[in-house]
Design a protein around this motif. Structure first.
Motif, mmCIF file in Angstrom:
data_model
loop_
_atom_site.group_PDB
_atom_site.id
_atom_site.type_symbol
_atom_site.label_atom_id
_atom_site.label_comp_id
_atom_site.label_asym_id
_atom_site.label_seq_id
_atom_site.Cartn_x
_atom_site.Cartn_y
_atom_site.Cartn_z
ATOM 1 N N PHE A 109 0.552 -1.428 -0.254
ATOM 2 C CA PHE A 109 0.013 0.312 -0.369
ATOM 3 C C PHE A 109 0.986 1.184 0.021
ATOM 4 C CE2 PHE A 109 -1.927 2.701 3.139
ATOM 5 C CZ PHE A 109 -2.511 4.219 2.542
ATOM 6 N N SER A 110 0.924 2.322 -0.850
ATOM 7 C CA SER A 110 1.084 3.405 -0.986
ATOM 8 C C SER A 110 2.363 3.458 -0.875
ATOM 9 C CB SER A 110 0.523 4.526 0.094
ATOM 10 O OG SER A 110 0.802 5.611 0.009
ATOM 11 N N SER A 111 3.568 2.490 -1.437
ATOM 12 C CA SER A 111 4.961 2.921 -1.268
ATOM 13 C C SER A 111 4.840 3.575 -2.544
ATOM 14 C CB SER A 111 5.425 1.280 -2.251
ATOM 15 O OG SER A 111 4.955 0.621 -0.751
ATOM 16 N N ILE A 112 6.285 4.304 -1.468
ATOM 17 C CA ILE A 112 6.787 5.871 -2.865
ATOM 18 C C ILE A 112 7.743 5.538 -3.840
ATOM 19 C CG2 ILE A 112 7.982 8.442 -2.987
ATOM 20 C CD1 ILE A 112 4.378 8.322 -1.507
ATOM 21 N N GLY A 113 7.091 5.986 -4.846
ATOM 22 C CA GLY A 113 8.415 6.437 -6.744
ATOM 23 C C GLY A 113 7.011 5.592 -7.233
ATOM 24 N N THR A 114 8.335 6.624 -8.340
ATOM 25 C CA THR A 114 7.951 5.916 -9.963
ATOM 26 C C THR A 114 8.709 4.581 -10.407
ATOM 27 O OG1 THR A 114 6.663 7.785 -10.459
ATOM 28 C CG2 THR A 114 7.342 6.370 -12.389
ATOM 29 N N ALA A 115 9.727 4.954 -9.736
ATOM 30 C CA ALA A 115 11.236 3.877 -10.539
ATOM 31 C C ALA A 115 10.719 2.998 -9.536
ATOM 32 C CB ALA A 115 12.575 4.848 -10.350
ATOM 33 N N HIS A 116 10.477 3.067 -8.340
ATOM 34 C CA HIS A 116 10.700 1.685 -7.180
ATOM 35 C C HIS A 116 9.191 1.068 -7.514
ATOM 36 C CE1 HIS A 116 11.917 6.231 -6.029
ATOM 37 N NE2 HIS A 116 13.050 5.630 -5.044
ATOM 38 N N ASN A 117 8.104 1.741 -7.996
ATOM 39 C CA ASN A 117 6.444 1.081 -7.687
ATOM 40 C C ASN A 117 6.834 -0.094 -9.043
ATOM 41 O OD1 ASN A 117 4.956 1.622 -5.801
ATOM 42 N ND2 ASN A 117 5.236 3.196 -5.909
ATOM 43 N N THR A 118 8.022 0.868 -10.466
ATOM 44 C CA THR A 118 7.723 0.275 -11.075
ATOM 45 C C THR A 118 9.164 -1.003 -11.029
ATOM 46 O OG1 THR A 118 7.901 1.743 -12.642
ATOM 47 C CG2 THR A 118 8.866 0.167 -13.387
ATOM 48 N N SER A 139 1.480 7.604 -14.863
ATOM 49 C CA SER A 139 0.342 7.051 -15.641
ATOM 50 C C SER A 139 0.666 5.917 -16.238
ATOM 51 C CB SER A 139 -0.003 8.744 -16.438
ATOM 52 O OG SER A 139 1.042 8.343 -17.705
ATOM 53 N N LYS A 140 1.723 5.425 -16.460
ATOM 54 C CA LYS A 140 2.048 4.563 -17.080
ATOM 55 C C LYS A 140 1.560 3.453 -16.128
ATOM 56 C CE LYS A 140 6.416 3.750 -15.014
ATOM 57 N NZ LYS A 140 8.046 3.063 -15.370
ATOM 58 N N PHE A 141 1.035 3.630 -14.688
ATOM 59 C CA PHE A 141 0.615 2.957 -14.021
ATOM 60 C C PHE A 141 -0.643 2.541 -14.361
ATOM 61 C CE2 PHE A 141 4.560 4.049 -11.837
ATOM 62 C CZ PHE A 141 4.868 2.647 -11.324
ATOM 63 N N ALA A 142 -1.440 2.822 -14.681
ATOM 64 C CA ALA A 142 -3.129 2.692 -15.490
ATOM 65 C C ALA A 142 -2.956 1.760 -16.768
ATOM 66 C CB ALA A 142 -4.023 4.715 -15.521
ATOM 67 N N GLY A 374 -12.966 1.355 -11.879
ATOM 68 C CA GLY A 374 -13.019 0.247 -12.646
ATOM 69 C C GLY A 374 -12.880 -0.383 -13.380
ATOM 70 N N THR A 375 -12.690 -1.806 -13.408
ATOM 71 C CA THR A 375 -12.471 -2.396 -13.858
ATOM 72 C C THR A 375 -11.374 -2.269 -15.003
ATOM 73 O OG1 THR A 375 -14.013 -3.741 -15.702
ATOM 74 C CG2 THR A 375 -13.992 -4.308 -13.450
ATOM 75 N N THR A 376 -11.413 -1.126 -15.960
ATOM 76 C CA THR A 376 -10.425 -1.044 -16.279
ATOM 77 C C THR A 376 -10.356 0.444 -16.481
ATOM 78 O OG1 THR A 376 -12.501 0.193 -18.090
ATOM 79 C CG2 THR A 376 -11.848 -1.980 -18.926
ATOM 80 N N ASP A 377 -10.068 0.915 -14.933
ATOM 81 C CA ASP A 377 -9.979 2.319 -14.847
ATOM 82 C C ASP A 377 -9.245 2.465 -13.395
ATOM 83 O OD1 ASP A 377 -9.380 5.262 -14.172
ATOM 84 O OD2 ASP A 377 -11.979 5.277 -13.429
ATOM 85 N N HIS A 378 -8.172 2.349 -13.378
ATOM 86 C CA HIS A 378 -7.495 1.932 -12.192
ATOM 87 C C HIS A 378 -6.799 3.048 -11.610
ATOM 88 C CE1 HIS A 378 -6.633 -2.142 -13.195
ATOM 89 N NE2 HIS A 378 -7.885 -2.117 -12.638
ATOM 90 N N VAL A 379 -7.026 4.938 -12.025
ATOM 91 C CA VAL A 379 -7.180 6.122 -11.682
ATOM 92 C C VAL A 379 -8.296 6.481 -10.818
ATOM 93 C CG1 VAL A 379 -5.911 8.294 -13.125
ATOM 94 C CG2 VAL A 379 -5.149 6.316 -14.141
#
Length: 517
Positions: A109-118, A139-142, A374-379
């Motif tokens: 939950f809520s880990s910080i950082g773009t490179a880190h979550n990637t 936005s890539k996480f969507a 939603g199932t196609t909306d993760h933002v």
């Protein structure tokens, strides 16, 4: 087999035994969950170059402490295990492995950082661990294909934020030249992508960019270079430390362009004051949360509740730091998901509920901005409101803006569709009969404008293409033979589709060079 036959001979007793034997198997699927506890994990930069973001973790730990004192969630206490990764992706991976394999958390939950979550995403997918409300606006996480078990955080995406800045600047000066200072990673590149979405083929000719590494001591030389470009618009896509340096240096060298500041770095105490309040006067940014220092919220019940929480559970924290507001929102969103799970805290149900949040109002989001997935909306959040720094605080102006709407056009086999019954499962129909024919990006200023003007503009020539307009809460119907999807425009929360097309694509579509082929 002999044991199975023996059990079968026991008749009614066998039913009881089999039931008891199957219970541990069901419980085992609910990883990190006991009769009294839900274990969740995260990594946070409590040390390192962006340790200011550690306030997010502290705020979330404090929130669940408060929640547990009130009885937890459905009778279970939430144990948030928050580990330091020093904002280093390799350490994020190491600590995440510990959380999954040693602590056996139910979710990250809520880990910080773009490179880190990637860096941790594929590992979490291989272990079937949800990655919820991540601490990044990239936005890539969507992208459902790459991150099927992730939801972005309760914050507006960086790419969409940059689009708003580009549109605002061009509205003031259609011939504007842009300078951008950005972090040399996915976080910074998302802002560049947002500018490209709006500027299209003109991007290379009107944008001068400079980057920095997170380990750099200063970015003074980059700011001097950007000033020399002659740009009259300056976009600061930087974390707090470097944002403060950019504001201060541009002021010292007498550069006064229209300046936009990433909304992850708008904190008065950690950015604007160190940069110099005079230096920051007039800078523009965006907001999606309530600023507790804004006099407009003096008597607001949501802000009052947040202050009471902060005073009791984080008495040493700086209540001017809006990171704690984001922490409060994120923890509250996860609380809603876990409550919706009831007693079924299996990975499958956690994901199901995380992708089914409907019009969740959080007391520290701006009015009119709601959390939807939603199932196609993760933002969860895709609206922002502009604000300007007045030398003391941020002043909001205008209405919350929907960041973007993207329309996909599909070419269908008309004969095949005419033979089928009226479709209700559009994704299934699409996979059977549709061929993707292109997409187009339409900026929007407000839900009111969208509702009033879009149907005629978008659908008047859709007889041979279908416009897939996935508004959250919209209803769709398919007309036989004509193959047109007609949306109910009453709801205007937007689901985005990437990658976005170019401005040339927009012009081609409007001119008819694409439509009807």
């Amino acid at each position: 087999m002999r044991f199975a036959r023996a059990l079968g001979a026991l008749g009614a007793v066998s039913f009881l035994i089999v039931s008891l034997l199957s219970a541990p198997s069901a419980a085992a699927e609910m990883r990190g969950v006991t009769a009294t506890e839900i274990r969740i994990g995260q990594t946070m930069p409590y040390s390192g170059p962006v340790s200011a973001f550690g306030a997010l973790g502290k705020g979330e730990v404090g929130y669940f402490k408060m929640l547990n004192e009130k009885g937890g969630i459905n009778g279970r206490k939430v144990n948030l295990i928050s580990l330091d990764d020093s904002y280093a992706p390799p350490k994020s991976v190491e600590q995440t492995r510990r959380l999954v394999e040693s602590d056996e958390v139910a979710l990250i939950f809520s880990s910080i950082g773009t490179a880190h979550n990637t860096a941790i995403a594929k590992y979490l997918q291989s272990k079937n661990v949800p990655q919820l409300f991540i601490g990044s606006g990239a936005s890539k996480f969507a992208d459902l294909a790459q991150y099927p078990q992730a939801t972005m955080g309760v914050q507006a995406p960086f790419r969409y934020e940059a689009r708003l800045y580009a549109r605002y600047a061009l509205a003031k000066n259609p011939n504007a030249k842009f300078a951008v200072i950005s972090q040399n990673d996915d976080y910074g590149r998302d802002y560049l992508a947002g500018l490209k979405d709006v500027l299209g083929a003109n991007y290379d000719s009107v944008v001068t960019g400079a980057t920095y590494e997170i380990q750099d001591p200063t970015i003074d030389s980059q700011i001097v270079k950007l000033k020399a470009s002659g740009a009259d618009v300056f976009v600061i896509a930087a974390t707090p430390k470097f944002a403060a340096q950019a504001i201060r240096k541009s002021f010292e060298i007498g550069w006064r362009p229209m300046t936009f500041l990433s909304n992850v770095a708008v904190w008065v105490s950690t950015v604007m004051e160190p940069a110099g309040l005079e230096a920051g006067t007039g800078i523009l940014s965006t907001a999606y949360v309530k600023d507790p220092d804004d006099p407009a919220w003096k008597d607001d019940s949501g802000v009052r509740g947040w202050r009471e929480f902060m005073t009791r559970y984080l008495p040493e924290a700086d209540q001017h730091d809006t990171n704690y507001v984001n922490a409060y929102n994120s923890a509250m969103a996860l609380e809603a998901v876990l409550k919706a799970c009831g007693n079924d805290l299996s990975t499958e149900n956690i994901l199901k509920q995380a992708f089914a949040v409907r019009d969740l109002e959080l007391p520290m989001l701006l009015p009119g901005i709601k959390v939807n997935t939603g199932t196609t909306d993760h933002v969860p959040v895709d609206q922002m409101q502009f604000m300007r720094f007045n030398g003391k605080s941020w002043e909001r102006f205008g209405d919350p803006a929907i960041c973007a709407v993207n329309i996909r056009f599909w070419r269908y086999d008309q004969e095949a569709i005419s033979r089928e019954p009226l479709a209700t499962d559009l994704p299934g129909l699409r996979s059977s009969f549709a061929k993707f024919a292109g997409s187009v990006h339409f900026p929007t200023k407000s839900a009111k404008e969208q509702t009033a003007k879009w149907p005629e503009r978008l659908f008047r020539s859709a007889s041979r293409f279908e416009a897939d307009v996935p508004f959250t809460g919209a209803t769709f119907s398919l007309r036989r033979r004509r193959s047109r999807i007609v949306p109910n425009m009453d709801h205007c929360d937007v689901v985005r589709i990437d990658p976005l097309p170019t401005l040339e694509h927009v012009q081609d579509l409007r001119s008819g060079r694409i439509g009807g082929q």
